[in-house]
Enzyme design. Structure first.
Site, mmCIF file in Angstrom:
data_model
loop_
_atom_site.group_PDB
_atom_site.id
_atom_site.type_symbol
_atom_site.label_atom_id
_atom_site.label_comp_id
_atom_site.label_asym_id
_atom_site.label_seq_id
_atom_site.Cartn_x
_atom_site.Cartn_y
_atom_site.Cartn_z
ATOM 1 N N PHE A 109 -7.997 1.400 11.420
ATOM 2 C CA PHE A 109 -6.678 1.912 12.197
ATOM 3 C C PHE A 109 -7.027 2.480 13.683
ATOM 4 O O PHE A 109 -6.644 3.718 13.704
ATOM 5 C CB PHE A 109 -6.478 3.145 11.269
ATOM 6 C CG PHE A 109 -5.044 3.418 11.319
ATOM 7 C CD1 PHE A 109 -4.077 2.808 10.717
ATOM 8 C CD2 PHE A 109 -4.411 4.525 11.838
ATOM 9 C CE1 PHE A 109 -2.636 2.971 10.732
ATOM 10 C CE2 PHE A 109 -3.138 4.761 12.071
ATOM 11 C CZ PHE A 109 -2.203 4.155 11.529
ATOM 12 N N GLN A 120 0.817 -1.066 0.061
ATOM 13 C CA GLN A 120 -0.153 -0.028 -0.059
ATOM 14 C C GLN A 120 0.842 1.275 0.153
ATOM 15 O O GLN A 120 0.310 2.252 -0.138
ATOM 16 C CB GLN A 120 -0.853 0.018 1.289
ATOM 17 C CG GLN A 120 -1.846 -1.201 1.276
ATOM 18 C CD GLN A 120 -2.545 -1.114 2.416
ATOM 19 O OE1 GLN A 120 -2.591 -2.150 3.192
ATOM 20 N NE2 GLN A 120 -3.343 0.015 3.101
ATOM 21 N N THR A 142 -4.160 10.805 10.331
ATOM 22 C CA THR A 142 -3.693 11.743 11.858
ATOM 23 C C THR A 142 -2.557 12.217 11.506
ATOM 24 O O THR A 142 -2.069 13.186 12.501
ATOM 25 C CB THR A 142 -3.924 10.590 12.869
ATOM 26 O OG1 THR A 142 -3.314 9.589 12.736
ATOM 27 C CG2 THR A 142 -5.431 10.440 13.082
ATOM 28 N N ARG A 193 -5.869 7.022 17.060
ATOM 29 C CA ARG A 193 -7.159 7.097 16.373
ATOM 30 C C ARG A 193 -8.259 6.455 17.303
ATOM 31 O O ARG A 193 -9.297 6.788 17.297
ATOM 32 C CB ARG A 193 -7.263 6.347 15.021
ATOM 33 C CG ARG A 193 -8.242 6.714 14.119
ATOM 34 C CD ARG A 193 -8.044 6.191 12.621
ATOM 35 N NE ARG A 193 -7.683 7.000 11.745
ATOM 36 C CZ ARG A 193 -8.346 8.104 11.214
ATOM 37 N NH1 ARG A 193 -9.744 7.955 11.409
ATOM 38 N NH2 ARG A 193 -7.667 8.781 10.386
ATOM 39 N N PHE A 225 -5.915 -4.087 3.358
ATOM 40 C CA PHE A 225 -6.687 -3.970 4.348
ATOM 41 C C PHE A 225 -6.031 -3.322 5.518
ATOM 42 O O PHE A 225 -6.144 -3.687 6.687
ATOM 43 C CB PHE A 225 -7.407 -5.198 5.053
ATOM 44 C CG PHE A 225 -8.110 -5.935 3.829
ATOM 45 C CD1 PHE A 225 -9.449 -5.293 3.191
ATOM 46 C CD2 PHE A 225 -7.689 -6.982 3.428
ATOM 47 C CE1 PHE A 225 -10.114 -5.926 2.430
ATOM 48 C CE2 PHE A 225 -8.487 -7.667 2.382
ATOM 49 C CZ PHE A 225 -9.752 -7.016 1.780
ATOM 50 N N GLU A 250 0.423 -1.977 4.552
ATOM 51 C CA GLU A 250 0.867 -0.340 4.771
ATOM 52 C C GLU A 250 2.275 -0.397 5.328
ATOM 53 O O GLU A 250 3.079 0.285 4.635
ATOM 54 C CB GLU A 250 -0.053 0.372 5.911
ATOM 55 C CG GLU A 250 0.413 1.778 5.868
ATOM 56 C CD GLU A 250 -0.624 2.902 6.907
ATOM 57 O OE1 GLU A 250 -1.858 2.184 7.069
ATOM 58 O OE2 GLU A 250 -0.216 3.791 7.214
ATOM 59 N N ALA A 254 -6.182 5.356 5.390
ATOM 60 C CA ALA A 254 -6.645 6.337 6.109
ATOM 61 C C ALA A 254 -8.133 6.658 5.196
ATOM 62 O O ALA A 254 -8.740 7.835 5.272
ATOM 63 C CB ALA A 254 -6.277 7.376 6.247
ATOM 64 N N ARG A 261 -7.947 -1.825 8.637
ATOM 65 C CA ARG A 261 -9.272 -1.011 8.297
ATOM 66 C C ARG A 261 -9.868 -0.401 9.433
ATOM 67 O O ARG A 261 -10.363 -1.205 10.434
ATOM 68 C CB ARG A 261 -10.160 -2.079 7.500
ATOM 69 C CG ARG A 261 -11.011 -1.386 6.723
ATOM 70 C CD ARG A 261 -12.074 -2.466 5.797
ATOM 71 N NE ARG A 261 -12.742 -1.947 4.788
ATOM 72 C CZ ARG A 261 -13.171 -2.542 3.794
ATOM 73 N NH1 ARG A 261 -13.264 -3.859 3.932
ATOM 74 N NH2 ARG A 261 -13.817 -2.137 2.628
ATOM 75 N N GLU A 316 -12.923 2.504 5.148
ATOM 76 C CA GLU A 316 -12.899 2.027 6.513
ATOM 77 C C GLU A 316 -14.306 2.354 7.143
ATOM 78 O O GLU A 316 -14.598 1.318 7.946
ATOM 79 C CB GLU A 316 -11.727 2.684 7.166
ATOM 80 C CG GLU A 316 -10.482 2.372 6.577
ATOM 81 C CD GLU A 316 -9.340 3.423 7.114
ATOM 82 O OE1 GLU A 316 -9.295 4.469 7.045
ATOM 83 O OE2 GLU A 316 -8.497 2.712 8.242
HETATM 84 N N1 MTE Z 1 -11.140 -3.053 -0.092
HETATM 85 C C1 MTE Z 1 -10.643 -4.141 -0.677
HETATM 86 N N2 MTE Z 1 -11.272 -4.627 -1.762
HETATM 87 N N3 MTE Z 1 -9.289 -4.265 -0.224
HETATM 88 C C2 MTE Z 1 -8.505 -3.814 0.587
HETATM 89 O O1 MTE Z 1 -7.522 -4.195 0.857
HETATM 90 N N4 MTE Z 1 -8.479 -1.980 2.259
HETATM 91 C C3 MTE Z 1 -9.385 -0.905 3.174
HETATM 92 C C4 MTE Z 1 -10.408 -0.167 2.153
HETATM 93 N N5 MTE Z 1 -10.988 -1.192 1.281
HETATM 94 C C5 MTE Z 1 -9.231 -2.597 1.273
HETATM 95 C C6 MTE Z 1 -10.555 -2.258 0.660
HETATM 96 C C7 MTE Z 1 -8.578 0.056 3.721
HETATM 97 S S1 MTE Z 1 -7.718 -0.685 5.305
HETATM 98 C C8 MTE Z 1 -8.520 1.370 3.234
HETATM 99 S S2 MTE Z 1 -7.324 2.436 4.260
HETATM 100 C C9 MTE Z 1 -8.960 1.824 2.076
HETATM 101 O O2 MTE Z 1 -9.622 0.850 1.400
HETATM 102 C C10 MTE Z 1 -7.743 2.254 1.280
HETATM 103 O O3 MTE Z 1 -8.092 2.799 -0.024
HETATM 104 P P1 MTE Z 1 -9.025 4.083 -0.353
HETATM 105 O O4 MTE Z 1 -8.128 5.155 0.473
HETATM 106 O O5 MTE Z 1 -8.786 4.343 -1.740
HETATM 107 O O6 MTE Z 1 -10.573 3.819 -0.009
HETATM 108 N N1 HPA Z 2 -4.540 5.913 8.853
HETATM 109 C C1 HPA Z 2 -4.059 5.082 8.220
HETATM 110 N N2 HPA Z 2 -2.790 5.129 8.296
HETATM 111 C C2 HPA Z 2 -2.104 5.951 8.768
HETATM 112 C C3 HPA Z 2 -2.747 6.940 9.680
HETATM 113 C C4 HPA Z 2 -4.181 6.778 9.744
HETATM 114 O O1 HPA Z 2 -4.817 7.819 10.030
HETATM 115 N N3 HPA Z 2 -1.992 7.809 10.241
HETATM 116 C C5 HPA Z 2 -0.859 7.337 9.964
HETATM 117 N N4 HPA Z 2 -0.945 6.136 8.925
HETATM 118 MO MO1 MOS Z 3 -6.098 1.252 5.973
HETATM 119 S S1 MOS Z 3 -5.914 0.371 7.786
HETATM 120 O O1 MOS Z 3 -6.001 2.893 6.580
HETATM 121 O O2 MOS Z 3 -4.823 0.850 5.268
#
Ligand code: MTE
Ligand code: HPA
Ligand code: MOS
Length: 779
Positions: free
Chosen positions: A363, A216, A461, A329, A247, A251, A530, A361, A731
């Site tokens: 966080f 990620q 954050t 968070r 998910f 990260e 995030a 997801r 999330e």
């Molecule tokens: N959806 C799918 N299909 N697969 C994933 O790994 N990760 C989740 C969410 N939805 C995830 C998902 C998480 S933890 C986050 S932070 C966001 O997608 C990240 O993507 P976005 O910021 O583009 O929504």
């Molecule tokens: N969300 C996800 N990842 C992060 C964040 C947050 O708020 N802050 C630092 N890494």
């Molecule tokens: Mo999502 S836990 O912020 O990768």
């Protein structure tokens, strides 16, 4: 499954509505390739000749002094080329992680079962894995700390504690009409991305590196690899076309694999691929932080809160990783949707001899929300009130009672109308009565019902991460290539970014392609995390496309003698007051006249700022809201449970892509349901994770999806200026599943009341059959 999103209000109202890409359920850009097996994941990339394979050597002891490593048996396995240990790290032997407290490979101590001591490198994956099991580590065992409570008692922390306080909680609790004290234990969660952690490292000429990583955060992988190899960032290029799920688990944790693969590749001077098998992935990588809580809460006869003292113990595992921001968070979300007037929250970041827990997801948000929802449910049961009424009584107001415990004014509060809409559409009150009547007639099965809301803060954050860059290239045939700093993990980011760019240039969606995330194209990109992937990268790409459009517009103005404002880009055409031309013709003419057809774009989230020591200020640009009404059934003899009906009303602002947003809501909810019901991580008394495969660790299957699963979208755009008027969706829906947990507590409470034991329910999360049974039987 029934879907009835109210998308009528979400359609663009402009005259171009019919040709716009945003606001419609555009199919995911990889959907066809994915179902055909033609979408490339890292393990599908054709291997370069001479590629070797690595497998990790894992610590069999939770805590100990590492006195030596005997690799002779491993090296004798046919096909094995070498082993790689801490001594082979040319750069910093500590990872370039946030806390700088994690060794690349265990050196003089081991700190959890599954910690990586080194690698075996072989001609085949099988040989490497077989040989890795033959390595003997000489370890003198030391006492291990295995739970957050034990860590807290021993003052074992990865980071110092943080306290957030508002008002006078002691006085409020002294004066409160009622008080309740309690504790709660909430388990962690394995990410269970379908594509496990993997990295493929290729040495290039002149000390340069190409790394394919399922990550990620390609920029962080680049930084970590350069740091461990002792080379500059410009010598490491990291690429990721897509992940098979992240998910949060990719990260930071993807960085470890990339560093390991690169170190093996450096030592052997060959390309090296490292793919963890599922069991090793479970043993090596961090999970959602398990939490333990102690609280005392005061409240009046109506259930309105009068003072809260809350202690949160985050089980961080053996190193800091992202535990600081995760635990922060959790503090920021311990209010969820409710006004906490007099409150003190103390957050401890406990160091244990387990995997280093990480982003997942939400966080830390889920770990904040669940405790306040649990407390409000208990207050309602204590007072004999309806839990929804108690929740409504404590909601944030719009003009008063609207400042969070961290001093941010909630300016976009839609909680009350959203909850009352769901209360009506789900027929909550009538069903509640029907369930009570049904329960009274049942000897074994009992049902429960709950509505819980979500208010989730959108922005990293860590304020500095709220920036993004993008490149938009228009080629002379009119086709468009976009590259941005975000990554695709299934969430549909590339699809949404392509929709945004298509509309900015007035071309069709199919004319826009998004290329693999690549540190050599957009540098210093933040993690895709995030939930802000689209907010940040979508805007950056929109700005990049706007620059190209502006170049084209002034070129057309020069041709037609009009003002730039008079030019429209729509439906593949460029329309001036005097002429309509095809986009691709304009592009060709512009190229012939030496007009720049590509550009960068940069975006930084406005308005956010906060004080990191007191956690006060405006950490979030806006909030995403939602609510779920969930009905469950339990078997009071076995403790087994079933989620029967779910009605969700969720706020994604003006949806860029309703199908993808609904998919995120459904997926987030089901993943949250797994966290709170069947997904149980069991570490034994030696610190060995005994649930390290799908045989013992149960994620939801298709059969667990509720038979009635209805998702509606809240029909109002984001009140803040966000791309297309949308809101982040990745999330927030995860926390809607807390309604499952509260519904289970409702069912248990009804069963207990019939057995003559009304009042509070002690249910540990996850609510496995065992825990439900314990809650039913507790005296
Ligand atoms: N959806 C799918 N299909 N697969 C994933 O790994 N990760 C989740 C969410 N939805 C995830 C998902 C998480 S933890 C986050 S932070 C966001 O997608 C990240 O993507 P976005 O910021 O583009 O929504
Ligand atoms: N969300 C996800 N990842 C992060 C964040 C947050 O708020 N802050 C630092 N890494
Ligand atoms: Mo999502 S836990 O912020 O990768």
């Amino acid at each position: 499954m029934t879907h009835s999103p109210d998308t009528s209000a979400l359609q663009p109202t402009a005259s171009a509505a019919d040709s716009s890409a945003c606001g419609r359920s555009q199919q995911h850009e990889s959907a066809a390739a994915q179902v055909a097996g033609a979408a490339t994941y890292i393990d599908d990339i054709a291997e370069v000749r001479g590629t070797l394979h690595a497998a990790p050597i894992l610590s069999p002891v939770a805590h100990g002094r590492l006195r030596g490593v005997d690799c002779s048996a491993a090296l004798a396995v046919p096909g094995v080329r070498d082993v790689v240990l801490a001594a082979d790290v040319p750069g910093d032997k500590l990872l370039a992680a946030f806390g700088h407290d994690e060794p690349v490979f265990a050196m003089d101590t081991v700190q959890h079962i599954g910690q990586v001591i080194g690698l075996v490198v072989a001609d085949s994956v099988q040989a490497a894995r077989r040989a890795a099991r033959l390595v003997r580590a000489d370890i003198e065992a030391l006492p291990a700390v295995l739970s957050p409570r034990a860590a807290h008692a021993a003052h074992s922390y990865v980071l110092p504690p943080v306290t957030v306080r508002r008002g006078d909680p002691d006085a409020a609790l002294n004066q409160a009409l009622h008080t309740l004290s309690g504790s709660l234990e909430v388990g962690g969660q394995e990410h269970f991305y379908l594509e496990g952690q993997i990295a493929y490292a290729l040495p290039l000429e002149q000390g340069q590196w190409w790394i394919y990583a399922s990550t990620q955060h390609p920029g962080e992988v680049q930084h970590w690899v350069a740091h461990a190899l002792g080379v500059a960032n410009h010598d490491v290029r990291v690429e990721c076309r897509r992940m098979g799920g992240g998910f949060g688990g990719k990260e930071t944790q993807a960085g470890h694999l990339a560093v390991w693969a690169a170190l093996a590749a450096r030592k052997l001077q060959c390309p090296v691929k490292l793919r963890l098998d599922r069991d090793d992935d479970f043993m090596v990588t961090g999970k959602r932080h398990p939490f333990a809580y102690d609280y005392t809460v005061g409240f009046d006869d109506s259930g309105r809160l009068q003072g809260l003292q809350l202690t949160m113990l985050a089980n961080c595992g053996f190193s800091a990783d992202l535990s600081g921001p995760v635990a922060d968070r959790a503090i920021f979300h311990a209010d969820n949707a409710y006004f906490l007037e007099d409150v003190e929250i103390v957050s401890y970041r406990c160091k244990t001899n387990t995997q280093s827990h990480t982003a997942f997801r939400g966080f830390g948000g889920p770990q904040g929300v669940i405790v306040i929802e649990s407390i409000l449910g208990d207050i309602a049961r204590h007072l004999g009130l309806d839990p929804l009424d108690v929740r409504l009584r404590n909601l944030y107001g719009t003009t008063e009672r609207n400042v969070t415990h961290y001093q941010m004014t909630v300016e976009d509060n839609i909680l009350e109308p959203l909850l009352s809409t769901l209360e009506r559409s789900s027929d909550y009150r009538r069903r509640q009565q029907a369930i009570a009547a049904w329960n009274a007639s049942q000897p074994v099965l009992q049902r429960g019902l709950a509505i819980t809301p979500v208010k989730f803060g959108i922005s990293f954050t860590a304020t500095l991460f709220n920036q993004a860059g993008a490149l938009v290239h228009v080629y002379t045939d009119g086709s468009v290539l976009v590259n941005h700093g975000g990554t695709e993990m299934g969430q549909g980011l590339h699809t949404k970014v392509a929709q945004i760019v298509a509309d900015e240039l007035g071309v069709g969606f199919e004319q826009v392609r998004v290329s693999a995330s690549d540190t050599a194209r957009v540098p210093n990109a933040s993690a895709t995390a995030a939930s802000s992937g689209t907010d940040l990268n979508g805007r950056a790409a929109q700005f990049a496309a706007r620059h190209v459009r502006d170049n084209l517009a002034s070129f057309v103005c020069g041709l037609d003698g009009c003002g730039a404002g008079a030019i429209r880009f729509e439906a593949g055409q460029v329309i001036s007051p005097s002429a309509t031309r095809a986009f691709k013709d304009v592009v060709q003419m512009a190229y012939a006249n030496r007009i720049q057809l590509w550009s960068d774009g940069f975006y930084r989230t406005p308005k956010i700022h906060y004080d990191k020591t007191t956690l006060t200020g405006r950490p979030f640009y806006y909030f995403s809201y939602g609510a779920a009404c969930t009905e469950v059934a339990i078997d009071t003899l076995t403790g087994e449970s079933l989620v029967l009906k779910v009605d969700i009303l969720h706020d994604v602002g003006r949806s860029i892509n309703p199908a993808i947003d609904i998919g995120q809501i459904e997926g987030g909810f089901v993943q949250g349901m797994g966290w709170l019901t069947t997904e149980e991580l069991v570490w034994n008394d030696q610190g060995y994770l005994s649930t390290h495969a799908p045989s013992t660790y149960k994620i939801p299957a298709t059969g667990d999806i509720p038979a009635h699963f209805k998702v509606d979208l809240w029909p109002e755009p984001n009140r803040e200026d966000n791309v297309f008027g949308s809101k982040a969706v990745g999330e927030p829906p995860f926390m809607l599943a807390i309604s499952v947990f509260e519904a289970l507590k409702d069912a248990v409470a009804q069963a207990r009341a019939r057995a003559g034991r009304p009042g509070a329910v002690c249910l540990e999360a996850p609510a496995t059959a065992e825990h439900v049974l314990q809650a039913l039987q507790q005296p």
